[in-house]
Design a protein around this motif. Structure first.
Motif, PDB file in Angstrom:
ATOM      1  N   PHE A 168      31.771 -14.204 -14.985  1.00  0.00           N
ATOM      2  CA  PHE A 168      30.968 -15.324 -14.476  1.00  0.00           C
ATOM      3  C   PHE A 168      31.015 -16.518 -15.433  1.00  0.00           C
ATOM      4  CE2 PHE A 168      29.345 -11.697 -12.233  1.00  0.00           C
ATOM      5  CZ  PHE A 168      29.019 -12.177 -10.973  1.00  0.00           C
ATOM      6  N   ASN A 169      31.213 -17.715 -14.864  1.00  0.00           N
ATOM      7  CA  ASN A 169      31.190 -18.980 -15.602  1.00  0.00           C
ATOM      8  C   ASN A 169      30.298 -19.945 -14.830  1.00  0.00           C
ATOM      9  OD1 ASN A 169      33.872 -18.779 -17.570  1.00  0.00           O
ATOM     10  ND2 ASN A 169      34.141 -17.706 -15.639  1.00  0.00           N
ATOM     11  N   THR A 170      29.255 -20.485 -15.481  1.00  0.00           N
ATOM     12  CA  THR A 170      28.368 -21.424 -14.798  1.00  0.00           C
ATOM     13  C   THR A 170      28.673 -22.847 -15.237  1.00  0.00           C
ATOM     14  OG1 THR A 170      26.677 -21.149 -16.509  1.00  0.00           O
ATOM     15  CG2 THR A 170      26.523 -19.736 -14.571  1.00  0.00           C
ATOM     16  N   LEU A 171      28.592 -23.791 -14.278  1.00  0.00           N
ATOM     17  CA  LEU A 171      28.832 -25.208 -14.527  1.00  0.00           C
ATOM     18  C   LEU A 171      27.608 -26.000 -14.086  1.00  0.00           C
ATOM     19  CD1 LEU A 171      31.804 -23.911 -14.015  1.00  0.00           C
ATOM     20  CD2 LEU A 171      32.513 -26.301 -13.795  1.00  0.00           C
ATOM     21  N   GLY A 172      27.245 -27.009 -14.865  1.00  0.00           N
ATOM     22  CA  GLY A 172      26.127 -27.871 -14.497  1.00  0.00           C
ATOM     23  C   GLY A 172      25.784 -28.817 -15.636  1.00  0.00           C
ATOM     24  N   ARG A 173      24.751 -29.625 -15.416  1.00  0.00           N
ATOM     25  CA  ARG A 173      24.358 -30.623 -16.409  1.00  0.00           C
ATOM     26  C   ARG A 173      23.499 -30.023 -17.516  1.00  0.00           C
ATOM     27  NH1 ARG A 173      21.891 -33.575 -13.171  1.00  0.00           N
ATOM     28  NH2 ARG A 173      19.776 -33.528 -14.004  1.00  0.00           N
ATOM     29  N   ASN A 174      22.846 -28.890 -17.246  1.00  0.00           N
ATOM     30  CA  ASN A 174      21.982 -28.265 -18.248  1.00  0.00           C
ATOM     31  C   ASN A 174      22.831 -27.697 -19.392  1.00  0.00           C
ATOM     32  OD1 ASN A 174      20.302 -25.981 -19.488  1.00  0.00           O
ATOM     33  ND2 ASN A 174      18.807 -26.968 -18.118  1.00  0.00           N
ATOM     34  N   PRO A 175      22.400 -27.899 -20.649  1.00  0.00           N
ATOM     35  CA  PRO A 175      23.201 -27.422 -21.797  1.00  0.00           C
ATOM     36  C   PRO A 175      23.307 -25.905 -21.902  1.00  0.00           C
ATOM     37  CG  PRO A 175      21.086 -28.299 -22.532  1.00  0.00           C
ATOM     38  CD  PRO A 175      21.208 -28.668 -21.091  1.00  0.00           C
ATOM     39  N   THR A 176      22.496 -25.155 -21.143  1.00  0.00           N
ATOM     40  CA  THR A 176      22.587 -23.695 -21.218  1.00  0.00           C
ATOM     41  C   THR A 176      23.713 -23.136 -20.348  1.00  0.00           C
ATOM     42  OG1 THR A 176      20.954 -23.424 -19.434  1.00  0.00           O
ATOM     43  CG2 THR A 176      20.124 -23.496 -21.703  1.00  0.00           C
ATOM     44  N   ASN A 177      24.373 -23.978 -19.575  1.00  0.00           N
ATOM     45  CA  ASN A 177      25.513 -23.524 -18.776  1.00  0.00           C
ATOM     46  C   ASN A 177      26.671 -23.138 -19.692  1.00  0.00           C
ATOM     47  OD1 ASN A 177      25.081 -23.985 -15.697  1.00  0.00           O
ATOM     48  ND2 ASN A 177      24.204 -25.801 -16.677  1.00  0.00           N
ATOM     49  N   PHE A 208      29.658 -24.151 -19.127  1.00  0.00           N
ATOM     50  CA  PHE A 208      30.379 -25.416 -19.261  1.00  0.00           C
ATOM     51  C   PHE A 208      29.486 -26.543 -18.749  1.00  0.00           C
ATOM     52  CE2 PHE A 208      33.557 -22.097 -18.388  1.00  0.00           C
ATOM     53  CZ  PHE A 208      34.221 -22.123 -19.608  1.00  0.00           C
ATOM     54  N   ARG A 209      29.176 -27.462 -19.632  1.00  0.00           N
ATOM     55  CA  ARG A 209      28.259 -28.556 -19.283  1.00  0.00           C
ATOM     56  C   ARG A 209      29.054 -29.772 -18.805  1.00  0.00           C
ATOM     57  NH1 ARG A 209      23.877 -31.438 -23.354  1.00  0.00           N
ATOM     58  NH2 ARG A 209      22.651 -32.496 -21.723  1.00  0.00           N
ATOM     59  N   VAL A 210      28.656 -30.314 -17.669  1.00  0.00           N
ATOM     60  CA  VAL A 210      29.300 -31.509 -17.105  1.00  0.00           C
ATOM     61  C   VAL A 210      28.299 -32.660 -17.199  1.00  0.00           C
ATOM     62  CG1 VAL A 210      30.436 -32.537 -15.109  1.00  0.00           C
ATOM     63  CG2 VAL A 210      30.655 -30.072 -15.534  1.00  0.00           C
ATOM     64  N   HIS A 211      28.583 -33.671 -18.018  1.00  0.00           N
ATOM     65  CA  HIS A 211      27.669 -34.789 -18.244  1.00  0.00           C
ATOM     66  C   HIS A 211      27.839 -35.836 -17.147  1.00  0.00           C
ATOM     67  CE1 HIS A 211      26.548 -33.484 -22.351  1.00  0.00           C
ATOM     68  NE2 HIS A 211      27.806 -33.062 -22.408  1.00  0.00           N
ATOM     69  N   ASP A 212      27.141 -35.665 -16.061  1.00  0.00           N
ATOM     70  CA  ASP A 212      27.180 -36.652 -14.976  1.00  0.00           C
ATOM     71  C   ASP A 212      25.893 -36.514 -14.174  1.00  0.00           C
ATOM     72  OD1 ASP A 212      29.227 -38.570 -13.470  1.00  0.00           O
ATOM     73  OD2 ASP A 212      28.094 -37.442 -11.967  1.00  0.00           O
ATOM     74  N   VAL A 213      25.261 -37.651 -13.851  1.00  0.00           N
ATOM     75  CA  VAL A 213      23.963 -37.631 -13.165  1.00  0.00           C
ATOM     76  C   VAL A 213      24.059 -37.072 -11.756  1.00  0.00           C
ATOM     77  CG1 VAL A 213      22.965 -39.513 -14.520  1.00  0.00           C
ATOM     78  CG2 VAL A 213      24.282 -40.039 -12.447  1.00  0.00           C
ATOM     79  N   THR A 214      25.282 -37.077 -11.179  1.00  0.00           N
ATOM     80  CA  THR A 214      25.425 -36.567  -9.814  1.00  0.00           C
ATOM     81  C   THR A 214      25.588 -35.047  -9.786  1.00  0.00           C
ATOM     82  OG1 THR A 214      27.835 -36.864  -9.860  1.00  0.00           O
ATOM     83  CG2 THR A 214      26.517 -38.717  -9.080  1.00  0.00           C
ATOM     84  N   SER A 227      24.182 -31.321 -10.568  1.00  0.00           N
ATOM     85  CA  SER A 227      22.891 -30.646 -10.706  1.00  0.00           C
ATOM     86  C   SER A 227      22.822 -29.879 -12.026  1.00  0.00           C
ATOM     87  CB  SER A 227      22.668 -29.685  -9.539  1.00  0.00           C
ATOM     88  OG  SER A 227      22.622 -30.397  -8.319  1.00  0.00           O
ATOM     89  N   SER A 228      21.584 -29.549 -12.415  1.00  0.00           N
ATOM     90  CA  SER A 228      21.402 -28.831 -13.680  1.00  0.00           C
ATOM     91  C   SER A 228      22.188 -27.528 -13.684  1.00  0.00           C
ATOM     92  CB  SER A 228      19.916 -28.558 -13.915  1.00  0.00           C
ATOM     93  OG  SER A 228      19.197 -29.768 -14.042  1.00  0.00           O
ATOM     94  N   PHE A 229      22.098 -26.777 -12.592  1.00  0.00           N
ATOM     95  CA  PHE A 229      22.901 -25.568 -12.420  1.00  0.00           C
ATOM     96  C   PHE A 229      23.615 -25.725 -11.087  1.00  0.00           C
ATOM     97  CE2 PHE A 229      19.303 -24.528 -15.100  1.00  0.00           C
ATOM     98  CZ  PHE A 229      19.912 -23.925 -16.186  1.00  0.00           C
TER      99      PHE A 229
END
Length: 205
Positions: free
Chosen positions: A23-32, A34-40, A42-44
């Motif tokens: 499992f690999n999670t992507l989102g804006r939250n730093p606990t993912n 892989f963190r994606v820095h973009d306002v569009t 979602s956190s997870f």
């Protein structure tokens, strides 16, 4: 084995994520993972499940949706070269074969045969060290045969002798028709009185 990597495209700060098996999670939250820095994004936003033969994308109830090649998905397979879009962030999946382990070349070992005795014209065995000389003893331990000049002869008290192998120091026994070598008698040491007498005689002459 295949190495899967997501490459960010279309953002001001492009990057790449190397997906791990499982499992690999992507989102804006730093606990993912892989963190994606973009306002569009979602956190997870979504999770990606990597197995030996597939890459599965699963939306996690994101606000702006998850797309593969422009098509909205809730759960779908992602293949190499396809574009995964999370909000405004686009990621391209690149799948490449993992580097194969280096092959270690083991050199071929050449074993030389140990020297062996030869059969002489009279049918007897030759010494292992002196091929033209007849062997008279065989080592009980290593079974090698030697002539009288090669073995070690030890004289014991009472005139008895012991013969030892020059190769392994094991005891030797005579070959059929041969007898054990005898150790030469050591010259008897002259007494101190005898040496003094001899010295006086030499000076008196």
């Amino acid at each position: 084995m295949v190495m899967n990597k997501l490459v960010l495209t279309g953002l001001t700060h492009p990057g790449a994520f190397e997906l791990e098996p499982g499992f690999n999670t992507l989102g804006r939250n730093p606990t993912n993972d892989f963190r994606v820095h973009d306002v569009t994004v979602s956190s997870f936003h979504c999770e990606i499940v990597v197995s030996e033969d597939s890459v599965l994308v699963r939306d996690l109830g994101s606000t702006n949706g998850t797309y593969i090649d422009g098509q909205p998905v809730q759960e779908a397979q992602l293949t190499s070269g396809q574009i995964l879009r999370l909000g405004s962030a686009e990621l391209r999946l690149e799948s490449t074969p993992a580097t194969e382990p280096a092959h270690i070349a083991i050199p071929e070992l050449k074993f030389e045969r140990p020297p062996s005795s030869e059969t002489l014209a009279d049918g007897s065995l030759s010494c292992l060290n002196n091929r033209e000389v007849r062997a008279i003893v065989r080592c009980v331990k290593c079974q090698k045969v030697f002539c009288e000049d090669c073995v070690h002869v030890l004289r014991l008290a009472g005139g008895k002798t012991r013969t030892f192998c020059p190769s392994c120091s094991g005891p030797c026994e005579p070959l059929p028709g041969a007898s054990l070598p005898t150790a030469p008698l050591k010259p008897k040491k002259q007494s101190l009185f005898g040496r003094l007498t001899q010295t006086i005689r030499i000076r008196l002459k």
